[in-house]
Write a protein that holds these residues in place. Structure first.
Motif, mmCIF file in Angstrom:
data_model
loop_
_atom_site.group_PDB
_atom_site.id
_atom_site.type_symbol
_atom_site.label_atom_id
_atom_site.label_comp_id
_atom_site.label_asym_id
_atom_site.label_seq_id
_atom_site.Cartn_x
_atom_site.Cartn_y
_atom_site.Cartn_z
ATOM 1 N N LEU A 1 0.824 -1.204 0.000
ATOM 2 C CA LEU A 1 0.000 0.000 0.000
ATOM 3 C C LEU A 1 0.863 1.261 0.000
ATOM 4 O O LEU A 1 0.525 2.260 -0.647
ATOM 5 C CB LEU A 1 -0.953 0.001 1.186
ATOM 6 N N LEU A 2 1.982 1.221 0.730
ATOM 7 C CA LEU A 2 2.922 2.342 0.668
ATOM 8 C C LEU A 2 3.473 2.500 -0.743
ATOM 9 O O LEU A 2 3.601 3.621 -1.261
ATOM 10 C CB LEU A 2 4.059 2.126 1.667
ATOM 11 N N ALA A 3 3.814 1.362 -1.374
ATOM 12 C CA ALA A 3 4.314 1.410 -2.749
ATOM 13 C C ALA A 3 3.243 1.949 -3.703
ATOM 14 O O ALA A 3 3.552 2.715 -4.631
ATOM 15 C CB ALA A 3 4.766 0.017 -3.184
ATOM 16 N N ALA A 4 1.977 1.557 -3.474
ATOM 17 C CA ALA A 4 0.889 2.058 -4.318
ATOM 18 C C ALA A 4 0.745 3.570 -4.187
ATOM 19 O O ALA A 4 0.522 4.276 -5.184
ATOM 20 C CB ALA A 4 -0.420 1.362 -3.947
ATOM 21 N N GLY A 5 0.888 4.083 -2.965
ATOM 22 C CA GLY A 5 0.835 5.533 -2.769
ATOM 23 C C GLY A 5 1.979 6.239 -3.475
ATOM 24 O O GLY A 5 1.791 7.293 -4.101
ATOM 25 N N ALA A 6 3.184 5.660 -3.387
ATOM 26 C CA ALA A 6 4.339 6.249 -4.070
ATOM 27 C C ALA A 6 4.145 6.237 -5.581
ATOM 28 O O ALA A 6 4.448 7.225 -6.274
ATOM 29 C CB ALA A 6 5.607 5.487 -3.689
ATOM 30 N N MET A 7 3.612 5.136 -6.107
ATOM 31 C CA MET A 7 3.348 5.056 -7.543
ATOM 32 C C MET A 7 2.323 6.098 -7.967
ATOM 33 O O MET A 7 2.452 6.743 -9.016
ATOM 34 C CB MET A 7 2.869 3.653 -7.908
ATOM 35 N N GLY A 8 1.283 6.283 -7.144
ATOM 36 C CA GLY A 8 0.277 7.289 -7.469
ATOM 37 C C GLY A 8 0.860 8.684 -7.508
ATOM 38 O O GLY A 8 0.537 9.479 -8.403
ATOM 39 N N ALA A 9 1.747 9.006 -6.546
ATOM 40 C CA ALA A 9 2.363 10.332 -6.517
ATOM 41 C C ALA A 9 3.259 10.555 -7.729
ATOM 42 O O ALA A 9 3.261 11.637 -8.335
ATOM 43 C CB ALA A 9 3.158 10.499 -5.227
ATOM 44 N N VAL A 10 4.022 9.530 -8.095
ATOM 45 C CA VAL A 10 4.937 9.650 -9.231
ATOM 46 C C VAL A 10 4.168 9.764 -10.539
ATOM 47 O O VAL A 10 4.515 10.558 -11.432
ATOM 48 C CB VAL A 10 5.904 8.447 -9.271
#
Length: 397
Positions: free
Chosen positions: A176-185
């Motif tokens: 979920l942290l990775a998903a948030g980072a992907m969304g921001a990028v």
């Protein structure tokens, strides 16, 4: 004018806390159908009928609560209480809306404790198969709402694949942290948010709520004696703090906390979750069932408070910070990525533990298909379908 006088002036003419409690108690007794239905009831009662706030302001409250972890409909309810009467109003709204289903779920847990064989009949099988249909419908609805384009859908699928291969609790947090980072990028496209929400009384130090939230979350990861009230509180607080997307998404988190270590069987767990579908009010009161199984009334009370507390703290912190979230595309994109990841999390949970624990033959598949069609196509109310599934399971299995 002093701050106390400002506060009194802001709430002049507002309803007293006990009146707010009674309004939300009525909704807690009659609001069947899950979070989406609850938001509709709130809109009808407080926007159309009582005119506590405008439709645009209500839309912003819903948007904020959907971006935060925790039970969105309950967060919207306590926010409405807060806007009407401050912290007393928020407490009154939450208690009124939560109390009926929490008491009923606790009684159900105590009943299973007094009559253990009741948890092994065909009605349990019917409820478990009903849960498969409910979670499948939740995945479908959340997918349509939260995965509206190819990047979001890709995030959801990647999260589901990773969790199906390695579904440990720590991996759920990581993806979920990775998903948030992907969304921001990726800077996911966002709808333009109109400024319409006015906070009548700003909390003095909103960062205090964030600090308390984070401190309790760190404490929730400390090792504790299994089955103790502190352990129940830490497990439920952790689930409430890390769950985006509402009641259905809490299922994999709590399954990892209560079923995997052997505190209760998958059958009992899914039976309680199925029964929670038949209750009015918030689905998060499933926590009362888990706490009641572990430690009776005290365990149920600790579990309910613990699972709702993190979302409450974040609402009080997030309301004053809403203008920042509204104006920063990167923050909204990160939260959109997390929400897409939540769909993948629930998709993985649909297979394990929901499908693997309930469906064992062609008859089970047929039962699930019938329940799904009844829920999605024929629009049978979920509480009627839950009770009907239990009765049909008793007759068939």
């Amino acid at each position: 004018m002093t701050k106390d006088n400002v506060t009194k002036a802001a709430y002049a003419g507002a309803l007293p806390a006990w009146h707010i409690f009674l309004l939300f108690l009525r909704l807690g007794l009659t609001s069947f159908g899950g979070p989406a239905a609850h938001l509709g009831f709130f809109h009808d009662e407080f926007v159309k009928r009582r005119r506590w706030l405008s439709a645009a302001a209500y839309g912003e409250v819903v948007a904020l609560c959907q971006l935060l972890p925790g039970p969105a409909s309950s967060q919207v309810g306590l926010t409405l209480g807060f806007l009407q009467r401050g912290y007393r109003g928020a407490a009154a709204a939450w208690l009124g809306f939560t109390l009926p289903s929490a008491v009923l779920m606790t009684l159900f847990a105590l009943g299973l404790g007094l009559w253990p064989d009741a948890g092994q009949g065909g009605w349990i099988t019917g409820l478990k198969l009903f849960v498969v249909a409910v979670v499948a419908q939740a995945v479908w609805q959340m997918g349509k709402t939260l995965c509206t384009d190819a990047p979001r859908l890709s995030i959801a699928v990647v999260v589901a694949v990773v969790l199906l291969i390695a579904g440990a609790a720590w991996m759920q947090i990581l993806v979920l942290l990775a998903a948030g980072a992907m969304g921001a990028v990726m800077r996911l496209p966002q709808k333009r948010v109109e400024e319409a929400l006015t906070i009548p009384v700003q909390p003095r130090r909103p960062m205090v709520f964030l600090v308390v939230f984070a401190a309790l979350l760190l404490l929730a990861f400390l090792p504790l004696a299994d089955g103790s009230l502190a352990w129940i509180g830490s497990e439920l607080y952790r689930a409430g703090a890390l769950v985006f997307g509402g009641g259905h998404v809490v299922l994999p988190w709590l399954q990892g906390s209560f079923v995997v270590p052997g505190h209760l069987s998958a059958d009992t767990f899914l039976a309680g979750y199925g029964m929670a579908q038949a209750m009015p009010g918030p689905l998060f009161t499933f926590s009362a069932f888990l706490g009641g199984i572990e430690a009776g009334w005290a365990g149920a009370a600790v579990a309910v408070v613990a699972v709702f507390l993190p979302g409450t703290l974040l609402v009080f912190a997030g309301l004053p910070l809403w203008s920042y979230i509204r104006s920063h595309a990167a923050a909204r994109s990160a939260l959109a990525g997390v929400n897409a990841g939540v769909v993948g999390l629930l998709l993985a949970a649909l297979y394990d533990p929901v499908w693997t624990s309930a469906v064992h033959d062609a008859g089970g598949i047929a039962f699930v298909l019938l329940a799904w069609v009844s829920l999605v196509i024929w629009r049978v109310p979920v509480w009627i379908l839950a009770l009907g599934s239990a009765l049909l399971g008793l007759l068939v299995f």
